[in-house]
Write an enzyme that holds these catalytic residues in place. Structure first.
Site, mmCIF file in Angstrom:
data_model
loop_
_atom_site.group_PDB
_atom_site.id
_atom_site.type_symbol
_atom_site.label_atom_id
_atom_site.label_comp_id
_atom_site.label_asym_id
_atom_site.label_seq_id
_atom_site.Cartn_x
_atom_site.Cartn_y
_atom_site.Cartn_z
ATOM 1 N N SER A 31 -20.872 -0.476 -11.509
ATOM 2 C CA SER A 31 -20.997 -1.653 -11.737
ATOM 3 C C SER A 31 -21.091 -2.122 -12.891
ATOM 4 C CB SER A 31 -22.515 -2.152 -10.974
ATOM 5 O OG SER A 31 -23.373 -1.023 -11.709
ATOM 6 N N GLU A 105 -12.802 10.125 -14.908
ATOM 7 C CA GLU A 105 -13.370 9.516 -15.943
ATOM 8 C C GLU A 105 -13.536 10.318 -17.071
ATOM 9 O OE1 GLU A 105 -16.839 6.530 -13.725
ATOM 10 O OE2 GLU A 105 -17.256 8.984 -13.890
HETATM 11 C C1 5RP Z 1 -19.388 6.853 -11.834
HETATM 12 C C2 5RP Z 1 -20.093 6.694 -13.040
HETATM 13 C C3 5RP Z 1 -20.747 5.299 -13.424
HETATM 14 O O1 5RP Z 1 -20.216 5.256 -14.811
HETATM 15 C C4 5RP Z 1 -22.095 5.578 -13.525
HETATM 16 O O2 5RP Z 1 -22.665 5.976 -12.107
HETATM 17 C C5 5RP Z 1 -22.827 4.341 -13.726
HETATM 18 O O3 5RP Z 1 -22.652 3.098 -12.790
HETATM 19 P P1 5RP Z 1 -23.433 1.979 -13.021
HETATM 20 O O4 5RP Z 1 -22.953 1.189 -13.914
HETATM 21 O O5 5RP Z 1 -22.958 1.377 -11.687
HETATM 22 O O6 5RP Z 1 -24.655 2.018 -13.015
HETATM 23 O O7 5RP Z 1 -20.469 7.522 -13.784
HETATM 24 O O8 5RP Z 1 -18.976 7.998 -11.466
#
Ligand code: 5RP
Length: 233
Positions: A31, A105
């Site tokens: 998000s 990522e």
């Molecule tokens: C996805 C990730 C996201 O960056 C992490 O979960 C943070 O998500 P958000 O910005 O929705 O809190 O690592 O694999």
């Protein structure tokens, strides 16, 4: 919008200030990173020429919907990657992957000249391992991999459950590890996980973050690893 979402957006908007014409930009998942991608789309609409390397299918779709040209094969380096995180410690080491995109990522972050992490203040921890540590594993003989992983975890679960497991963009499973005492030595655990047969990638990002933008009620704070300011987190 919740206060936490306001903070996520503020961190992402601060990161947009780093974007320059002609850049190749790694686009994170989740998000907070989505706010960055949407903001980048706005810059593209205003005439900025950039291209994006998405870290997930969801982000690729979002980038396309926002008019950002996509690159999925790379020669050379990405100028700048902006991504979220689940936990950030004072050394700017991370836990990532609760959104399930950790493998791509990490590939994108590792291919970047600068890796910028954008978070709201709830993600700052004294010690990593407050929540689960996601590990992407091959679905083939996954129980044998889970057995190996059980040696370093208090418990673990198959994301989505064994009946209908969550499948990553790479066709693998995610095992979510709980470490009841947290992670005392994150670099050592990262190396141990990386060496385990069946582990595709894990959610510890050690020594990769250049800058963390953390937003709370007082606005975004920029913390650089090089400046040693991480101690202020
Ligand atoms: C996805 C990730 C996201 O960056 C992490 O979960 C943070 O998500 P958000 O910005 O929705 O809190 O690592 O694999």
């Amino acid at each position: 919008m919740s206060e936490q979402n306001d903070h996520k957006r503020a961190a992402a908007e601060k990161a947009l200030e780093l974007v320059r014409d002609g850049m190749l930009i790694g686009l994170g998942s989740g998000s907070t990173a989505n706010y960055f991608t949407e903001g980048l789309g706005q810059l593209v609409k205003e005439g900025m020429k950039v291209r994006g390397v998405p870290t997930s299918r969801a982000t690729a779709n979002l980038a396309a919907a926002n008019g950002i040209p996509i690159v999925t094969e790379l020669i050379g380096q990405i100028d700048l990657t902006v991504d979220g995180a689940d936990e950030v410690d004072q050394a700017l080491n991370l836990v990532k992957g609760r959104g399930g995109a950790l493998f791509r990522e990490k590939l994108v972050a590792a291919a970047s000249k600068r890796f910028i992490v954008v978070i709201d203040e709830s993600k700052v921890v004294k010690k990593l391992g407050v929540g689960v540590l996601p590990v992407e594993v091959s679905g083939f003989l996954w129980r044998t991999t889970a057995h190996r992983l059980a040696s370093v975890a208090t418990s673990l679960t198959v994301r989505g459950g064994e009946e209908a497991p969550y499948i990553t963009d790479n066709g693998n499973l995610i095992l979510d590890l709980t470490l009841a005492e947290g992670i005392d030595n994150a670099p050592a655990l990262a190396a141990e996980l990386k060496a385990m047969v069946g582990v595709v990638e894990h959610g510890l990002f050690i020594g990769m973050t250049d800058t963390c933008i953390v937003a709370g009620p007082d606005g975004p704070l920029v913390v650089g690893r090089q400046s040693g300011a991480a101690a202020s987190l």
